[in-house]
Design a protein around this motif. Structure first.
Motif, PDB file in Angstrom:
ATOM      1  N   ASP A 112       0.850  -1.194   0.000  1.00  0.00           N
ATOM      2  CA  ASP A 112       0.000   0.000   0.000  1.00  0.00           C
ATOM      3  C   ASP A 112       0.887   1.246   0.000  1.00  0.00           C
ATOM      4  O   ASP A 112       1.694   1.454   0.906  1.00  0.00           O
ATOM      5  CB  ASP A 112      -0.887  -0.030   1.248  1.00  0.00           C
ATOM      6  CG  ASP A 112      -1.910   1.099   1.279  1.00  0.00           C
ATOM      7  OD1 ASP A 112      -1.848   1.994   0.422  1.00  0.00           O
ATOM      8  OD2 ASP A 112      -2.771   1.066   2.176  1.00  0.00           O
ATOM      9  N   GLY A 143      -0.437   4.318   0.011  1.00  0.00           N
ATOM     10  CA  GLY A 143      -1.218   5.422   0.559  1.00  0.00           C
ATOM     11  C   GLY A 143      -0.566   6.074   1.761  1.00  0.00           C
ATOM     12  O   GLY A 143       0.386   5.541   2.357  1.00  0.00           O
ATOM     13  N   LYS A 144      -1.092   7.235   2.159  1.00  0.00           N
ATOM     14  CA  LYS A 144      -0.443   7.999   3.236  1.00  0.00           C
ATOM     15  C   LYS A 144      -0.488   7.266   4.569  1.00  0.00           C
ATOM     16  O   LYS A 144       0.305   7.563   5.473  1.00  0.00           O
ATOM     17  CB  LYS A 144      -1.056   9.388   3.368  1.00  0.00           C
ATOM     18  CG  LYS A 144      -2.478   9.447   3.843  1.00  0.00           C
ATOM     19  CD  LYS A 144      -2.947  10.886   3.932  1.00  0.00           C
ATOM     20  CE  LYS A 144      -4.381  10.986   4.431  1.00  0.00           C
ATOM     21  NZ  LYS A 144      -4.533  10.515   5.820  1.00  0.00           N
ATOM     22  N   ASP A 145      -1.398   6.292   4.710  1.00  0.00           N
ATOM     23  CA  ASP A 145      -1.435   5.496   5.938  1.00  0.00           C
ATOM     24  C   ASP A 145      -0.819   4.109   5.728  1.00  0.00           C
ATOM     25  O   ASP A 145      -0.891   3.252   6.622  1.00  0.00           O
ATOM     26  CB  ASP A 145      -2.892   5.333   6.407  1.00  0.00           C
ATOM     27  CG  ASP A 145      -3.521   6.658   6.804  1.00  0.00           C
ATOM     28  OD1 ASP A 145      -2.818   7.478   7.422  1.00  0.00           O
ATOM     29  OD2 ASP A 145      -4.702   6.880   6.476  1.00  0.00           O
ATOM     30  N   GLY A 146      -0.222   3.896   4.557  1.00  0.00           N
ATOM     31  CA  GLY A 146       0.379   2.609   4.250  1.00  0.00           C
ATOM     32  C   GLY A 146       1.843   2.552   4.647  1.00  0.00           C
ATOM     33  O   GLY A 146       2.470   3.566   4.992  1.00  0.00           O
ATOM     34  N   SER A 176       5.181   5.810   5.069  1.00  0.00           N
ATOM     35  CA  SER A 176       5.892   6.075   6.331  1.00  0.00           C
ATOM     36  C   SER A 176       7.374   5.740   6.218  1.00  0.00           C
ATOM     37  O   SER A 176       8.228   6.482   6.734  1.00  0.00           O
ATOM     38  CB  SER A 176       5.252   5.284   7.480  1.00  0.00           C
ATOM     39  OG  SER A 176       5.320   3.895   7.240  1.00  0.00           O
ATOM     40  N   THR A 217      -4.115   0.604  -4.862  1.00  0.00           N
ATOM     41  CA  THR A 217      -3.330   1.228  -3.783  1.00  0.00           C
ATOM     42  C   THR A 217      -1.839   0.947  -3.931  1.00  0.00           C
ATOM     43  O   THR A 217      -1.095   1.024  -2.949  1.00  0.00           O
ATOM     44  CB  THR A 217      -3.807   0.717  -2.412  1.00  0.00           C
ATOM     45  OG1 THR A 217      -3.681  -0.715  -2.375  1.00  0.00           O
ATOM     46  CG2 THR A 217      -5.243   1.115  -2.149  1.00  0.00           C
TER      47      THR A 217
END
Length: 405
Positions: free
Chosen positions: A337, A339-342, A346, A371
């Motif tokens: 993923d 995505g910004k929360d994947g 990070s 994603t």
């Protein structure tokens, strides 16, 4: 996110900005000096303009279109009165959406597409439906299949607009194939059963080709001028700070768009329009575009080379090879993923590199939203930073698990 952007060591492959070192300081200064050294021209430039925009500039832009499209001199003269100066192309996108769309209406877009445009469509309460794309851009068979399904569901009357970023698109860097452009106009007209379905051609990156001349625009194939809305801007090809673009509208949309624009601003920045006409007239604009092509070609090659060095051969990882513009579209294994929360986002921040999650560029319909993509922009970083950014991104990928390492 703000903490990441405040980090001076961060390399951003995210922001879709132009190369800061390329901004045309000297040509702009000469243009301003030329305007203000002539009192009559200076007063004209510093006065209010008209809602539709400076007539002399609009005439000059239409003549340039004739040259770009291999048309005869004067062949496009009839569109001067349908040519509108705007605050960048973004204002035209907004005005068209406001003029055309009611809650529940439908806009068909490339999937993936320019995510800021999706936001303003949704703000109007309209539905955004994605159409499959490939290396040649918008898939016309997929577009036709979607229109058929909407017709069978009774929703065809709600379809108001088909949106394409025709040249070196944001986010993929790919262009709409030349042999799809005339058929796209034909398809839109053929499905305009109860009302006109418009094609909005966002050509923000036209002119920034690395490999020669671009094909004729979609707009060029709309011979009776009733289907295609052309949106152009000087933000990418000259200076975003002047915030000036232009559009050519079908007659049926002209009054409603101009009325809305009048309510917004009484007309775009008149001084900026006069500066642009001067740089076009004295040849500075063409020189700037020619230089930018080389700047971005070189930077694109550097980033592509660095991706190949650090990620070439990694299973499930691939990217587009653009022929112009500012963007590369990265694909990673489906299980990862972006995505910004994947996990990748990070890890990328830990390694001080930033990208735009690809999920932002996909509409919710028809779903599911992929994603495992990321948009990389080579506009702002210098060549050393591009090499280092690719290396850091590869490290972040490796840190996400054995399947990437």
């Amino acid at each position: 996110m703000k903490c990441a952007l405040d980090n001076p060591g961060l390399i951003s492959l995210a922001a879709g900005f132009v190369d800061p070192a390329s901004l045309p300081i000297d040509p702009t200064r000469r243009a301003v000096d030329a305007l203000l050294s002539d009192p009559a021209r200076g007063r004209k430039a510093l006065q209010y303009g008209t809602t539709i925009g400076d007539r002399s500039l609009r005439e000059r832009l239409v003549r340039r279109l004739e040259q770009e499209e291999d048309a005869l001199p004067g062949q496009f003269a009839h569109v001067i009165d349908r040519t509108v100066m705007t605050n960048g192309s973004q204002q035209l996108l907004y005005l068209v959406a406001e003029a055309l769309l009611d809650p529940g209406d439908i806009v068909l877009v490339e999937s993936p597409t320019y995510f800021v445009f999706m936001g303003l469509i949704e703000a109007r309460g309209a539905r955004v439906i994605g159409i499959e794309t490939d290396d040649g851009g918008l898939s016309l068979p997929s577009l036709e299949e979607t229109l058929l399904q909407l017709d069978e569901a009774g929703d065809l009357p709600r379809v108001k607009l088909i949106y394409t970023v025709s040249e070196h698109g944001n986010p993929t860097g790919l262009s709409l194939a030349g042999d799809r452009r005339a058929p796209l106009v034909e398809l839109a007209n053929r499905w305009s059963k109860s009302h006109q379905i418009y094609v909005l051609e966002d050509a923000a990156y036209r002119g920034l080709s690395f490999t020669g001349r671009e094909p004729s625009s979609v707009w060029r194939h709309d011979e009776d001028g009733r289907c295609v809305i052309l949106a152009r801007t000087f933000s990418k090809s000259f200076s975003p700070g002047l915030k000036t673009g232009f559009g050519i509208l079908p007659e049926a949309l002209l009054d409603s768009v101009l009325n809305l624009k009048g309510d917004h601003d009484f007309g775009s920045n008149n001084f900026a329009q006069n500066v642009l006409e001067q740089v076009i007239a004295d040849g500075s604009y063409d020189a700037q575009v020619a230089w930018l092509r080389e700047v971005y070609r070189s930077k694109c090659e550097v980033l592509l080379g660095a991706l190949e060095e650090h990620l070439g051969g990694v299973e499930g990882v691939s990217w587009t090879t653009p022929k112009g513009g500012l963007y590369i579209w990265l694909t990673v294994p489906e299980w990862l993923d972006t995505g910004k929360d994947g996990p990748l986002f990070s890890k990328a921040l830990e390694h001080e590199v930033l990208y735009v999650p690809g999920s932002y560029a996909f509409p919710d319909e028809p779903g599911p939203v992929p994603t495992n993509h990321a948009r990389l922009c080579f506009g702002v970083p210098n060549e050393e930073q591009l090499r280092e950014g690719a290396r850091r991104l590869a490290e972040a990928l490796a840190a996400c698990g054995e399947r990437v390492a």
